[in-house]
Design a protein around this motif. Structure first.
Motif, short mmCIF file in Angstrom:
data_model
loop_
_atom_site.label_atom_id
_atom_site.label_comp_id
_atom_site.label_asym_id
_atom_site.label_seq_id
_atom_site.Cartn_x
_atom_site.Cartn_y
_atom_site.Cartn_z
N ILE A 18 0.84 -1.20 0.00
CA ILE A 18 0.00 0.00 0.00
C ILE A 18 0.87 1.25 0.00
O ILE A 18 0.61 2.22 -0.73
N THR A 19 1.93 1.22 0.81
CA THR A 19 2.85 2.36 0.84
C THR A 19 3.51 2.55 -0.52
O THR A 19 3.72 3.68 -0.97
N GLY A 20 3.82 1.45 -1.20
CA GLY A 20 4.42 1.53 -2.53
C GLY A 20 3.48 2.19 -3.53
O GLY A 20 3.93 2.97 -4.38
N ILE A 21 2.20 1.87 -3.44
CA ILE A 21 1.21 2.50 -4.34
C ILE A 21 1.15 4.00 -4.09
O ILE A 21 1.13 4.80 -5.03
N THR A 241 -10.48 2.06 -2.04
CA THR A 241 -10.71 0.63 -2.30
C THR A 241 -9.81 -0.25 -1.44
O THR A 241 -10.27 -1.22 -0.82
N PHE A 242 -8.54 0.09 -1.39
CA PHE A 242 -7.60 -0.69 -0.58
C PHE A 242 -7.98 -0.67 0.90
O PHE A 242 -8.03 -1.71 1.57
N PHE A 243 -8.25 0.52 1.43
CA PHE A 243 -8.57 0.63 2.85
C PHE A 243 -9.91 -0.06 3.17
O PHE A 243 -10.07 -0.66 4.24
N TYR A 244 -10.84 0.01 2.22
CA TYR A 244 -12.15 -0.62 2.46
C TYR A 244 -12.01 -2.14 2.49
O TYR A 244 -12.59 -2.82 3.35
N VAL A 245 -11.24 -2.70 1.53
CA VAL A 245 -11.04 -4.15 1.51
C VAL A 245 -10.32 -4.60 2.79
O VAL A 245 -10.67 -5.63 3.39
N MET A 246 -9.34 -3.83 3.21
CA MET A 246 -8.64 -4.15 4.46
C MET A 246 -9.59 -4.15 5.64
O MET A 246 -9.53 -5.02 6.52
N ILE A 275 -3.73 4.99 8.56
CA ILE A 275 -3.77 5.56 7.21
C ILE A 275 -2.81 6.74 7.10
O ILE A 275 -2.11 6.91 6.10
N SER A 276 -2.75 7.56 8.15
CA SER A 276 -1.86 8.73 8.14
C SER A 276 -0.40 8.30 8.10
O SER A 276 0.42 8.89 7.37
N ILE A 277 -0.04 7.27 8.88
CA ILE A 277 1.34 6.78 8.89
C ILE A 277 1.73 6.24 7.53
O ILE A 277 2.79 6.58 6.97
N LEU A 278 0.86 5.40 6.95
CA LEU A 278 1.16 4.81 5.64
C LEU A 278 1.26 5.90 4.56
O LEU A 278 2.16 5.86 3.71
N GLY A 282 4.54 6.89 2.42
CA GLY A 282 4.47 6.81 0.96
C GLY A 282 4.78 8.14 0.31
O GLY A 282 5.48 8.20 -0.72
N ILE A 283 4.27 9.24 0.89
CA ILE A 283 4.54 10.58 0.33
C ILE A 283 6.02 10.92 0.45
O ILE A 283 6.63 11.46 -0.49
N LEU A 284 6.62 10.60 1.60
CA LEU A 284 8.05 10.85 1.79
C LEU A 284 8.88 10.05 0.78
O LEU A 284 9.82 10.58 0.16
N ALA A 285 8.52 8.80 0.60
CA ALA A 285 9.24 7.96 -0.37
C ALA A 285 9.02 8.47 -1.80
O ALA A 285 9.93 8.44 -2.63
N GLY A 286 7.80 8.95 -2.07
CA GLY A 286 7.50 9.50 -3.40
C GLY A 286 8.30 10.74 -3.69
O GLY A 286 8.78 10.94 -4.82
N ASN A 287 8.47 11.62 -2.67
CA ASN A 287 9.30 12.81 -2.84
C ASN A 287 10.75 12.43 -3.13
O ASN A 287 11.42 13.02 -3.97
N THR A 288 11.22 11.42 -2.39
CA THR A 288 12.60 10.96 -2.59
C THR A 288 12.78 10.38 -3.99
O THR A 288 13.79 10.65 -4.66
N LEU A 289 11.81 9.58 -4.43
CA LEU A 289 11.88 8.99 -5.77
C LEU A 289 11.86 10.07 -6.85
O LEU A 289 12.63 10.00 -7.82
N THR A 290 11.00 11.08 -6.67
CA THR A 290 10.92 12.17 -7.65
C THR A 290 12.22 12.94 -7.72
O THR A 290 12.68 13.32 -8.80
N TYR A 291 12.82 13.19 -6.55
CA TYR A 291 14.11 13.89 -6.53
C TYR A 291 15.17 13.09 -7.30
O TYR A 291 15.96 13.65 -8.06
#
Length: 345
Positions: A18-21, A241-246, A275-278, A282-291
């Motif tokens: 989920i964090t990867g998504i 969808t992911f959070f609802y299925v979980m 949800i906030s932690i995930l 994910g946002i922090l990792a996304g920023n790092t990936l974009t950089y």
């Protein structure tokens, strides 16, 4: 917090996916936002960064600077203002053609861009957009146009580009000499938004109006902004969808917790924190990936990503994740302990 973190540690692989998504969504949103901003800078930063707020241009349905014609007689009728000349030209440097947007402004006015170093422009000397410096040009380089030799005197502090071409700024004296056979300008510049008395053949236009009529500007920005908006909406749907299925998979556990006295508020707070932690990870990792991706982007690709834009888009993605969790909240509120314990769904 105990419940949220305990479950994350227990089902690591599920939450990593989920964090990867969220990471990929964040990187995609930031990349498109950076491209939109880069195209905006490359197409119209000469107007954005100019200090003029009001432009007096030739009366027209579309206030395009390069199509406007303001004559010296028009300038005599209008009180105040500083003339602006603009011409899209092709200059020659060492046998190679370079497309340039040539601006003429009074060097003593507040409209002339600030240079990296304080310079005084002599006839046919120019202040150039710093993007040319990245391409290897330097002060003293000569360009040929209209049987005249133009010399780079220095570079502007900010980006000044128009119509996806780097801008060069020269003095009005040079413009008058160069255009002496058919002298005209493209606009009169004013620093405020007050109404200006103009003759019937002239119009006043705001900076926003001039920006929206830069060729291709509105179409480019509109398309890319719509892509970002749809990405944010899609991210909310995917995360919901992911959070609802979980949540559906854990209704039995929620029922047991309710049966032994856990309040719905505690369970909702635990899910919200989870949800906030995930999302934050994910946002922090996304920023790092974009950089990391920005380091691989070729220099000629217009890409600009400011810290303010990063914070704005990261905040929007976090909000989309919270919105997407509302469906899961509803399921927790409606779960019946007896049915959940008995396995009835």
């Amino acid at each position: 917090m105990f419940l949220a973190w305990k479950e994350i540690r227990y089902a690591k692989m599920k939450f990593i996916l989920i964090t990867g998504i969220i990471t990929l969504i964040t990187s995609l949103v930031l990349s498109i936002s950076g491209l939109a901003n880069g195209l905006s800078v490359d197409n119209a930063s000469a107007i954005k960064n100019m200090t003029a707020d009001t432009y007096v241009v030739e009366k027209s349905d579309q206030h395009q600077l390069e199509r406007s014609k303001v004559t010296p007689s028009d300038i005599e009728v209008i009180e105040g203002g500083s003339p602006l000349g603009l011409k899209m030209v092709e200059m020659i440097h060492d046998g190679e053609a370079v497309n340039i947007s040539l601006f003429a402004i009074n060097p003593e006015s507040s409209f002339m861009p600030v240079g990296e170093e304080s310079v005084k422009l002599a006839p046919y000397e120019i202040l150039a957009d710093p993007s040319l410096k990245k391409e290897g040009y330097k002060p003293g380089d000569a360009f040929t146009y209209g049987e005249k030799t133009w010399i780079i005197r220095g570079f502007t502090e900010k980006r000044f580009s128009y119509g996806h071409t780097p801008s060069m700024f020269t003095s009005l004296e040079t413009w008058k000499d160069f255009q002496r056979e058919d002298l005209s300008y493209q606009a009169l510049l004013f620093t405020d938004n007050e109404e200006v008395d103009v003759p019937p053949n002239m119009d006043t236009a705001s900076k926003e109006d001039i920006l929206s009529n830069v060729p291709g500007f509105s179409a480019e920005q509109g398309s890319l902004k719509m892509m970002v908006i749809f990405l944010l909406i899609i991210s909310a749907i995917v995360l919901a969808t992911f959070f609802y299925v979980m949540t559906l998979q854990k209704l039995h556990q929620y029922g047991v917790l309710k049966a032994i006295g856990a309040k719905a508020g505690v369970l909702l707070r635990a899910l919200f924190l989870q949800i906030s932690i995930l999302s934050a990870l994910g946002i922090l990792a996304g920023n790092t990936l974009t950089y990391g991706l920005t380091q691989l982007i070729p220099g000629d690709v217009p890409f600009e990503l400011s810290s303010g834009m990063i914070l704005l888009n990261s905040g929007l993605i976090l909000v989309m994740a919270w919105i997407g969790s509302l469906l899961s909240f509803r399921s927790i509120m409606k779960v019946d302990p007896l049915e959940a314990i008995g396995g009835v769904k």
